[in-house]
Write a protein that holds these residues in place. Sequence first.
Motif, PDB file in Angstrom:
ATOM      1  N   ALA A 175       1.113  -1.229   0.266  1.00 57.58           N
ATOM      2  CA  ALA A 175      -0.087   0.211   0.097  1.00 57.58           C
ATOM      3  C   ALA A 175       0.908   0.862   0.251  1.00 57.58           C
ATOM      4  CB  ALA A 175      -0.762   0.105   1.459  1.00 57.58           C
ATOM      5  N   VAL A 176       1.784   1.478   0.773  1.00 57.17           N
ATOM      6  CA  VAL A 176       2.768   2.519   0.770  1.00 57.17           C
ATOM      7  C   VAL A 176       3.446   2.683  -0.637  1.00 57.17           C
ATOM      8  CG1 VAL A 176       3.986   3.811   2.271  1.00 57.17           C
ATOM      9  CG2 VAL A 176       3.247   2.136   3.239  1.00 57.17           C
ATOM     10  N   ALA A 177       4.107   1.719  -0.740  1.00 57.87           N
ATOM     11  CA  ALA A 177       5.046   1.758  -2.136  1.00 57.87           C
ATOM     12  C   ALA A 177       4.235   2.142  -2.759  1.00 57.87           C
ATOM     13  CB  ALA A 177       5.336   0.215  -2.305  1.00 57.87           C
ATOM     14  N   VAL A 178       2.787   1.964  -3.200  1.00 54.01           N
ATOM     15  CA  VAL A 178       1.779   1.925  -4.932  1.00 54.01           C
ATOM     16  C   VAL A 178       1.785   3.366  -4.572  1.00 54.01           C
ATOM     17  CG1 VAL A 178      -0.299   1.452  -5.685  1.00 54.01           C
ATOM     18  CG2 VAL A 178       1.326  -0.877  -5.461  1.00 54.01           C
ATOM     19  N   THR A 179       1.864   4.082  -3.118  1.00 58.93           N
ATOM     20  CA  THR A 179       1.133   5.258  -2.677  1.00 58.93           C
ATOM     21  C   THR A 179       2.582   6.066  -2.933  1.00 58.93           C
ATOM     22  OG1 THR A 179      -0.281   5.021  -1.821  1.00 58.93           O
ATOM     23  CG2 THR A 179      -0.303   7.145  -1.545  1.00 58.93           C
ATOM     24  N   ALA A 180       3.641   5.894  -2.866  1.00 56.83           N
ATOM     25  CA  ALA A 180       4.547   6.698  -3.149  1.00 56.83           C
ATOM     26  C   ALA A 180       5.064   7.160  -4.526  1.00 56.83           C
ATOM     27  CB  ALA A 180       6.355   6.234  -2.274  1.00 56.83           C
ATOM     28  N   ALA A 181       5.287   5.734  -5.464  1.00 59.70           N
ATOM     29  CA  ALA A 181       4.835   5.931  -6.392  1.00 59.70           C
ATOM     30  C   ALA A 181       4.383   6.704  -7.603  1.00 59.70           C
ATOM     31  CB  ALA A 181       5.573   3.957  -7.210  1.00 59.70           C
ATOM     32  N   GLY A 182       2.719   6.032  -6.848  1.00 61.39           N
ATOM     33  CA  GLY A 182       2.023   6.737  -7.301  1.00 61.39           C
ATOM     34  C   GLY A 182       2.017   8.650  -7.927  1.00 61.39           C
ATOM     35  N   HIS A 183       2.920   9.094  -6.474  1.00 58.58           N
ATOM     36  CA  HIS A 183       3.030  10.458  -6.361  1.00 58.58           C
ATOM     37  C   HIS A 183       4.469  10.711  -6.701  1.00 58.58           C
ATOM     38  CE1 HIS A 183      -1.091  11.816  -4.308  1.00 58.58           C
ATOM     39  NE2 HIS A 183      -0.797  10.407  -3.841  1.00 58.58           N
ATOM     40  N   ASP A 184       5.274   9.939  -7.486  1.00 58.71           N
ATOM     41  CA  ASP A 184       6.772   9.831  -8.120  1.00 58.71           C
ATOM     42  C   ASP A 184       8.210  10.559  -6.784  1.00 58.71           C
ATOM     43  OD1 ASP A 184       5.649   9.633 -10.928  1.00 58.71           O
ATOM     44  OD2 ASP A 184       5.016  12.432 -10.331  1.00 58.71           O
ATOM     45  N   VAL A 185       7.529   9.571  -5.391  1.00 59.66           N
ATOM     46  CA  VAL A 185       8.655   9.440  -4.567  1.00 59.66           C
ATOM     47  C   VAL A 185       9.483   8.631  -4.865  1.00 59.66           C
ATOM     48  CG1 VAL A 185       9.084   9.141  -2.853  1.00 59.66           C
ATOM     49  CG2 VAL A 185       6.645  10.148  -2.692  1.00 59.66           C
ATOM     50  N   PRO A 186      11.062   8.803  -5.377  1.00 63.87           N
ATOM     51  CA  PRO A 186      11.486   8.306  -5.036  1.00 63.87           C
ATOM     52  C   PRO A 186      11.766   6.801  -4.273  1.00 63.87           C
ATOM     53  CG  PRO A 186      12.448  10.208  -5.661  1.00 63.87           C
ATOM     54  CD  PRO A 186      11.205  10.249  -5.150  1.00 63.87           C
ATOM     55  N   LEU A 187      12.667   5.556  -5.121  1.00 63.97           N
ATOM     56  CA  LEU A 187      11.951   4.897  -4.064  1.00 63.97           C
ATOM     57  C   LEU A 187      13.276   4.363  -3.178  1.00 63.97           C
ATOM     58  CD1 LEU A 187      11.698   1.356  -3.923  1.00 63.97           C
ATOM     59  CD2 LEU A 187      13.224   0.469  -5.648  1.00 63.97           C
ATOM     60  N   ALA A 188      14.520   4.326  -3.412  1.00 64.15           N
ATOM     61  CA  ALA A 188      15.193   4.440  -2.675  1.00 64.15           C
ATOM     62  C   ALA A 188      14.627   5.117  -1.032  1.00 64.15           C
ATOM     63  CB  ALA A 188      16.966   5.468  -2.608  1.00 64.15           C
ATOM     64  N   PRO A 189      14.389   6.861  -0.729  1.00 63.22           N
ATOM     65  CA  PRO A 189      14.442   7.377   0.397  1.00 63.22           C
ATOM     66  C   PRO A 189      13.411   7.137   0.679  1.00 63.22           C
ATOM     67  CG  PRO A 189      14.158   9.075  -2.279  1.00 63.22           C
ATOM     68  CD  PRO A 189      15.309   7.811  -2.274  1.00 63.22           C
ATOM     69  N   ALA A 190      12.088   5.870   0.239  1.00 61.84           N
ATOM     70  CA  ALA A 190      11.264   6.095   0.187  1.00 61.84           C
ATOM     71  C   ALA A 190      10.338   4.926   1.198  1.00 61.84           C
ATOM     72  CB  ALA A 190       9.779   5.753  -1.203  1.00 61.84           C
ATOM     73  N   LEU A 191      12.225   3.535   0.568  1.00 65.07           N
ATOM     74  CA  LEU A 191      11.924   2.160   0.971  1.00 65.07           C
ATOM     75  C   LEU A 191      12.891   2.954   2.392  1.00 65.07           C
ATOM     76  CD1 LEU A 191      12.579  -0.280   1.543  1.00 65.07           C
ATOM     77  CD2 LEU A 191      14.168  -0.293   0.323  1.00 65.07           C
ATOM     78  N   HIS A 192      13.092   3.944   2.275  1.00 59.65           N
ATOM     79  CA  HIS A 192      13.970   4.053   3.894  1.00 59.65           C
ATOM     80  C   HIS A 192      13.807   4.708   4.446  1.00 59.65           C
ATOM     81  CE1 HIS A 192      17.896   3.379   2.086  1.00 59.65           C
ATOM     82  NE2 HIS A 192      18.820   3.587   3.047  1.00 59.65           N
ATOM     83  N   ALA A 193      12.058   5.697   4.228  1.00 58.32           N
ATOM     84  CA  ALA A 193      11.780   6.086   5.569  1.00 58.32           C
ATOM     85  C   ALA A 193      10.462   4.372   6.570  1.00 58.32           C
ATOM     86  CB  ALA A 193      10.743   6.785   5.060  1.00 58.32           C
ATOM     87  N   PHE A 194      10.355   3.870   5.562  1.00 57.23           N
ATOM     88  CA  PHE A 194       9.478   3.194   5.283  1.00 57.23           C
ATOM     89  C   PHE A 194      10.272   1.910   6.802  1.00 57.23           C
ATOM     90  CE2 PHE A 194       7.733  -1.545   5.121  1.00 57.23           C
ATOM     91  CZ  PHE A 194       6.114  -1.525   5.424  1.00 57.23           C
TER      92      PHE A 194
END
Length: 267
Positions: A175-194
Amino acid sequence: MRTRMMMTDMSKPRARSSPLILRSPPKAGVSKDERALAQSDGTWAALYRLMAWLSPAFPVGAFSYSGGLEWAVEAGDIADARSLQGWLAVVVTEGGGFCDAVLFTNAHRATASGDDVLLRETAELAAALSPSKERHLETTSQGRAFVVAARAAWPCASLDRLAALWDGPVAYPVAVAVTAAGHDVPLAPALHAFLHAATANLISAGVRLIPLGQTDGQRVLAALEPAIDATAARAMAMPLDDIGSASFRADIASMRHETQYTRLFRS
């Protein structure tokens, strides 16, 4: 000779002028990196959204889950900051934290690249991979709550696409990954934050259960920074088919918690 050199220089084509903001004299006391960040609206938008989605205030009910820590404390496996750190280091690098990181990575990449087959496979595997009933409840309840809150406040087409591809329960990392990608949040910072948010939530449960002081909790979080960084790096290099865990005691803890006599947490 001097005149000839000046004429030669003048005959050369002039380089394209840079934007005015880049030619402005730098402000005293402001570093080059700070000036670059000040011009990057996308960086701040991504940071703002990550802080909102992964804040304890985001309504997913994360505070009510301990991932089996409650049983581990009762059984004596965790009794102080050192043992809590050791337990969480295994969970993050070899257990459920690592698996969630791989699922997050694949869901984000599938969404960003438009790979519907990979997105469905990731969502299906994430819903089936839980080693216990309570772990399944934890990830799917938070995933469902995240989707509801994100659609209400941060809608994006990727969540609708996920719903069209997969009608089963949505795991939290997906859920978080799909939302992050849908808002153009890059993978690396999104994953570290998660990973940081998930680890911080478990530490918060440990602080209440052992109990520990808040400062000790922060020491544990600081000590786990290298583990989170290493897990993110491994997860981003691992295909979905190679996912797996080796944290048997943590998995047993989540199973034993189901029948624990007194419980403060749902897992």
